[in-house]
Design an enzyme around this catalytic site. Structure first.
Site, PDB file in Angstrom:
ATOM      1  N   SER A 159      34.725  72.898  76.546  1.00 44.91           N
ATOM      2  CA  SER A 159      34.945  72.151  75.489  1.00 44.91           C
ATOM      3  C   SER A 159      34.365  70.897  75.070  1.00 44.91           C
ATOM      4  O   SER A 159      33.220  70.820  75.275  1.00 44.91           O
ATOM      5  CB  SER A 159      36.636  72.231  75.472  1.00 44.91           C
ATOM      6  OG  SER A 159      37.193  71.904  74.321  1.00 44.91           O
ATOM      7  N   ASP A 243      39.894  82.756  73.029  1.00 44.44           N
ATOM      8  CA  ASP A 243      40.026  81.180  73.130  1.00 44.44           C
ATOM      9  C   ASP A 243      40.736  80.888  71.674  1.00 44.44           C
ATOM     10  O   ASP A 243      40.430  81.279  70.455  1.00 44.44           O
ATOM     11  CB  ASP A 243      38.647  80.685  72.906  1.00 44.44           C
ATOM     12  CG  ASP A 243      38.526  79.307  72.976  1.00 44.44           C
ATOM     13  OD1 ASP A 243      39.567  78.526  72.531  1.00 44.44           O
ATOM     14  OD2 ASP A 243      37.367  78.770  73.580  1.00 44.44           O
ATOM     15  N   HIS A 275      41.056  79.468  76.006  1.00 45.01           N
ATOM     16  CA  HIS A 275      40.454  78.328  76.059  1.00 45.01           C
ATOM     17  C   HIS A 275      40.313  77.718  77.528  1.00 45.01           C
ATOM     18  O   HIS A 275      39.521  77.222  77.832  1.00 45.01           O
ATOM     19  CB  HIS A 275      41.065  77.106  75.021  1.00 45.01           C
ATOM     20  CG  HIS A 275      40.114  76.098  74.741  1.00 45.01           C
ATOM     21  ND1 HIS A 275      38.840  76.255  74.161  1.00 45.01           N
ATOM     22  CD2 HIS A 275      40.387  74.702  75.017  1.00 45.01           C
ATOM     23  CE1 HIS A 275      38.222  74.941  74.155  1.00 45.01           C
ATOM     24  NE2 HIS A 275      39.370  73.849  74.557  1.00 45.01           N
TER      25      HIS A 275
END
Length: 318
Positions: A159, A243, A275
């Protein structure tokens, strides 16, 4: 009398002005979340709780900000790859220790965990420019160490950490051996439209529609889609198809941009990965993929063997 249409237009205009003011004033608080709701900024645990061999490392970023990090080793003289672990946005490095514990065992590696400025025990306030400087300070520290193989430094980022890692890798083609990106966004500009749909016509990357007239106000755009095309090292893309934060197609866009110029790119999808938990729910396949990538692109150095003559004996006198 003001017409109903005018009232609606005034209302929309007022919302846009208010939204613009909030964006300008509080955007760092929207982008960076050093403290999880209900918790404190301090570390809930340390590597000692998990019986890991580690040292506290204190660094200075180029602008003088004091940074904290953990250097965790599989065992004291481990010469396996050293992975620079760049975390996601929310929380601090302590919240990633369980994954790192498994990473050490499955990949037979060392792990360096940096607390970005404003996160954990590090001083300062987060910003894109500042965090990139922080990552550089961490890499420079590792390159000066004599207890690791500095030719086997690998960057891992998930991320926000992927955006940090991509920028660091691009800037250090001679120091970073490979890059691993997991569930990373194309840019904060694109994510603004995902998280705040009303903004998608005013903020966005090259692939979005609308005038994008507010892009210039975004102080931390994190344009990973532009950076990844300049990375020359091998890159592994790990994409969790469930995700819930970053749309998986953004990972596909990153891969396409990188692979157009870099033949050492690999893209792997994990059907049940979300995620944060792809490493956990995909288990063996996840770690096997990463281990094979490291073995291929960051191999262990072969030990030098003495030269042999035709009889299989060393040509040098004993």
């Amino acid at each position: 009398m003001v017409s109903y249409v005018n009232i609606v237009l005034y209302g929309i205009g007022g919302m846009l002005v208010a939204g613009l003011a909030l964006l300008v004033a509080f955007q760092e608080k929207l982008v960076y979340i050093p403290v999880l709701p209900g918790l404190t900024k301090s570390y809930p645990i340390t590597p000692a709780r998990l019986r890991l061999i580690y040292e506290d490392v204190w660094l200075r970023s180029s602008d003088g900000v004091r940074l904290h990090s953990w250097f965790i080793k599989l065992f004291p003289d481990c010469r396996g790859p050293t992975i620079m672990f760049f975390q996601e946005n929310a929380g601090n490095i302590a919240h990633r220790l369980e994954m790192v514990r498994v990473m050490l065992q499955r990949l037979q590696c060392n792990v360096f965990m940096l607390s970005y400025r404003g996160y954990g025990a590090s001083d300062g306030y987060p910003s894109q420019h500042g965090i990139i400087n922080d990552a550089q300070a961490a890499l420079d520290h590792l390159c000066q160490r004599t207890d690791i193989d500095t030719d086997r430094i690998v960057v891992f980022g998930r991320s926000l950490g992927g955006a940090v890692g991509a920028a660091l890798t691009k800037n250090n083609s001679d120091k970073v051996a490979a890059l691993i990106l997991e569930n990373t966004f194309t840019s904060i500009l694109d994510m603004a439209g995902v998280l705040f749909p009303l903004l998608k016509w005013f903020i966005g990357g090259p692939g979005t529609k609308g005038p994008k007239i507010l892009n210039f106000l975004v102080r931390s755009p994190w344009r990973t889609i532009d950076v990844i095309g300049q990375v020359k090292q091998p890159v592994l893309f790990l994409s969790g198809l469930q995700d819930e934060m970053v749309p998986p197609f953004q990972m596909q866009m990153l891969y396409a941009k990188a692979a157009a110029r870099n033949r050492q790119c690999q893209f792997v999808e994990f059907p049940t990965g979300m995620h944060m938990d792809t490493w956990l729910v995909e288990g063996d396949q996840y770690w096997k993929t990463m281990k094979q990538f490291l073995e291929q692109h960051v191999p262990k150095k072969k030990e030098n063997k003495p030269l042999q003559n035709g009889n299989g004996n060393s040509p040098f006198p004993k």
